[in-house]
Design a protein around this motif. Sequence first.
Motif, PDB file in Angstrom:
ATOM      1  N   VAL A 102       8.603  16.366  34.342  1.00  0.00           N
ATOM      2  CA  VAL A 102       7.386  15.581  34.600  1.00  0.00           C
ATOM      3  C   VAL A 102       6.660  16.144  35.820  1.00  0.00           C
ATOM      4  O   VAL A 102       7.235  16.882  36.618  1.00  0.00           O
ATOM      5  N   ASP A 103       5.394  15.768  35.958  1.00  0.00           N
ATOM      6  CA  ASP A 103       4.629  16.165  37.146  1.00  0.00           C
ATOM      7  C   ASP A 103       5.275  15.587  38.400  1.00  0.00           C
ATOM      8  O   ASP A 103       5.898  14.514  38.348  1.00  0.00           O
ATOM      9  N   LYS A 104       5.042  16.256  39.511  1.00  0.00           N
ATOM     10  CA  LYS A 104       5.595  15.792  40.789  1.00  0.00           C
ATOM     11  C   LYS A 104       5.142  14.350  41.084  1.00  0.00           C
ATOM     12  O   LYS A 104       5.913  13.529  41.573  1.00  0.00           O
ATOM     13  N   GLU A 156       7.760  11.419  41.846  1.00  0.00           N
ATOM     14  CA  GLU A 156       7.793  10.718  43.146  1.00  0.00           C
ATOM     15  C   GLU A 156       7.593   9.212  42.970  1.00  0.00           C
ATOM     16  O   GLU A 156       8.221   8.410  43.671  1.00  0.00           O
ATOM     17  N   LEU A 157       6.719   8.808  42.042  1.00  0.00           N
ATOM     18  CA  LEU A 157       6.510   7.381  41.771  1.00  0.00           C
ATOM     19  C   LEU A 157       7.806   6.754  41.244  1.00  0.00           C
ATOM     20  O   LEU A 157       8.189   5.651  41.658  1.00  0.00           O
ATOM     21  N   THR A 158       8.487   7.465  40.359  1.00  0.00           N
ATOM     22  CA  THR A 158       9.761   6.976  39.814  1.00  0.00           C
ATOM     23  C   THR A 158      10.802   6.862  40.923  1.00  0.00           C
ATOM     24  O   THR A 158      11.554   5.874  40.987  1.00  0.00           O
ATOM     25  N   LYS A 159      10.812   7.835  41.802  1.00  0.00           N
ATOM     26  CA  LYS A 159      11.763   7.831  42.929  1.00  0.00           C
ATOM     27  C   LYS A 159      11.527   6.620  43.841  1.00  0.00           C
ATOM     28  O   LYS A 159      12.471   5.941  44.253  1.00  0.00           O
ATOM     29  N   ILE A 200      18.437   9.149  35.828  1.00  0.00           N
ATOM     30  CA  ILE A 200      18.912  10.322  36.577  1.00  0.00           C
ATOM     31  C   ILE A 200      17.724  11.212  36.936  1.00  0.00           C
ATOM     32  O   ILE A 200      17.010  11.704  36.051  1.00  0.00           O
ATOM     33  N   LEU A 201      17.518  11.386  38.243  1.00  0.00           N
ATOM     34  CA  LEU A 201      16.424  12.233  38.719  1.00  0.00           C
ATOM     35  C   LEU A 201      16.971  13.574  39.197  1.00  0.00           C
ATOM     36  O   LEU A 201      17.978  13.625  39.902  1.00  0.00           O
ATOM     37  N   ASP A 202      16.289  14.661  38.818  1.00  0.00           N
ATOM     38  CA  ASP A 202      16.650  16.009  39.276  1.00  0.00           C
ATOM     39  C   ASP A 202      15.437  16.564  40.009  1.00  0.00           C
ATOM     40  O   ASP A 202      14.457  16.974  39.383  1.00  0.00           O
ATOM     41  N   SER A 203      15.498  16.549  41.343  1.00  0.00           N
ATOM     42  CA  SER A 203      14.328  16.939  42.133  1.00  0.00           C
ATOM     43  C   SER A 203      14.069  18.447  42.073  1.00  0.00           C
ATOM     44  O   SER A 203      12.929  18.883  42.228  1.00  0.00           O
ATOM     45  N   ASN A 254      14.439  20.451  39.382  1.00  0.00           N
ATOM     46  CA  ASN A 254      13.742  20.747  38.128  1.00  0.00           C
ATOM     47  C   ASN A 254      12.626  19.749  37.801  1.00  0.00           C
ATOM     48  O   ASN A 254      11.946  19.894  36.785  1.00  0.00           O
ATOM     49  N   SER A 255      12.460  18.717  38.659  1.00  0.00           N
ATOM     50  CA  SER A 255      11.463  17.656  38.452  1.00  0.00           C
ATOM     51  C   SER A 255      11.603  17.011  37.068  1.00  0.00           C
ATOM     52  O   SER A 255      10.648  16.887  36.316  1.00  0.00           O
ATOM     53  N   THR A 256      12.859  16.605  36.767  1.00  0.00           N
ATOM     54  CA  THR A 256      13.106  15.970  35.471  1.00  0.00           C
ATOM     55  C   THR A 256      13.603  14.533  35.649  1.00  0.00           C
ATOM     56  O   THR A 256      14.184  14.184  36.674  1.00  0.00           O
ATOM     57  N   ILE A 257      13.350  13.736  34.615  1.00  0.00           N
ATOM     58  CA  ILE A 257      13.869  12.367  34.538  1.00  0.00           C
ATOM     59  C   ILE A 257      14.704  12.280  33.269  1.00  0.00           C
ATOM     60  O   ILE A 257      14.262  12.710  32.194  1.00  0.00           O
TER      61      ILE A 257
END
Length: 304
Positions: A60-62, A66-69, A121-124, A126-129
């Motif tokens: 996903v876009d950064k 970041e909003l999800t985080k 699960i967030l992977d910063s 690779n910017s994946t959810i």
Amino acid sequence: MLMGGRFDITIVAKDSLSAEQSIDEVISEISRIEYLISDWKPNTQISEVNRNAGIQPVKVDKEVFELTKRAIHFSELTNGGFDISFAAMDRIWKFDGSMTEMPSAEAIKKSVEKVGYKNIILDSINSTIFLKLKGMKIGFGALGEGYATNKCKEMMLAKGIKAGIVNGTGDMSTWGKQPNGKPWKIGITNPFHPDDLLGAIPLTQGAVTTSGSYEKFVIFNGKRYSHIINPSTGYPVTGLCSVTVVGPNAETANGLSTSLMILGQKKGLLLLDKFPDYSCLMITDEGKVVKSKNFRIKKIKTKL
């Protein structure tokens, strides 16, 4: 109508043409955000995340990452009272007058089986959810409008528009002053008489958001159950029928007003202590008005 609700946009500019151009830019920005984070439009990044629940991570876009985080941070602070994976909840409660009895405890427990922020699960790097459970869904109904109004305010300030209001169904960002030089006045609705105002909050730079259950609820055995469901239990919240939060950022205020409705008066005020720049006004189901100690509007009734 944007993001599934009504937006009202007020711009103060030197002439009507530039004001209208600015309003068009605000509408475009809200639409852009909607097409990123909507969980009911099929082509958004969040819909793609939801489709791949239990299958694979989605890049996903950064901005979305970041909003999800930040949303997950709210979940941690509220111990799951605030949870963007509420979107997977079975809609077993009906607030259209068709319910004649409460759902069974078993049905309520089953309704939240796929809800749980710890399975996001967030992977910063690779910017994946990735949603671990098949059938899981995330949605930004409790943060999205606040986030959008805040982004629009920042965009207008960067452009040199010195005053305005972006109001997304009661979640609003304000900046500057009215043309007469006075602060904007934001009314607080009386939940028991929605045509009446409890008072007005003067604002020149900040946000006001309100979460309430006074329009949709059911009553069983004399107890009022609101349409706001606690995602960790599956039961509607009771105790508060309206929470208004005032502070610098509409996204944070939006997350806080939702969280306070779910946590209730006592735990809600304890959470708010962690956010000294934010204040709140709560109204209980019995009509008692409760203000946080830093709420600065004095001319408000204490009992409705």
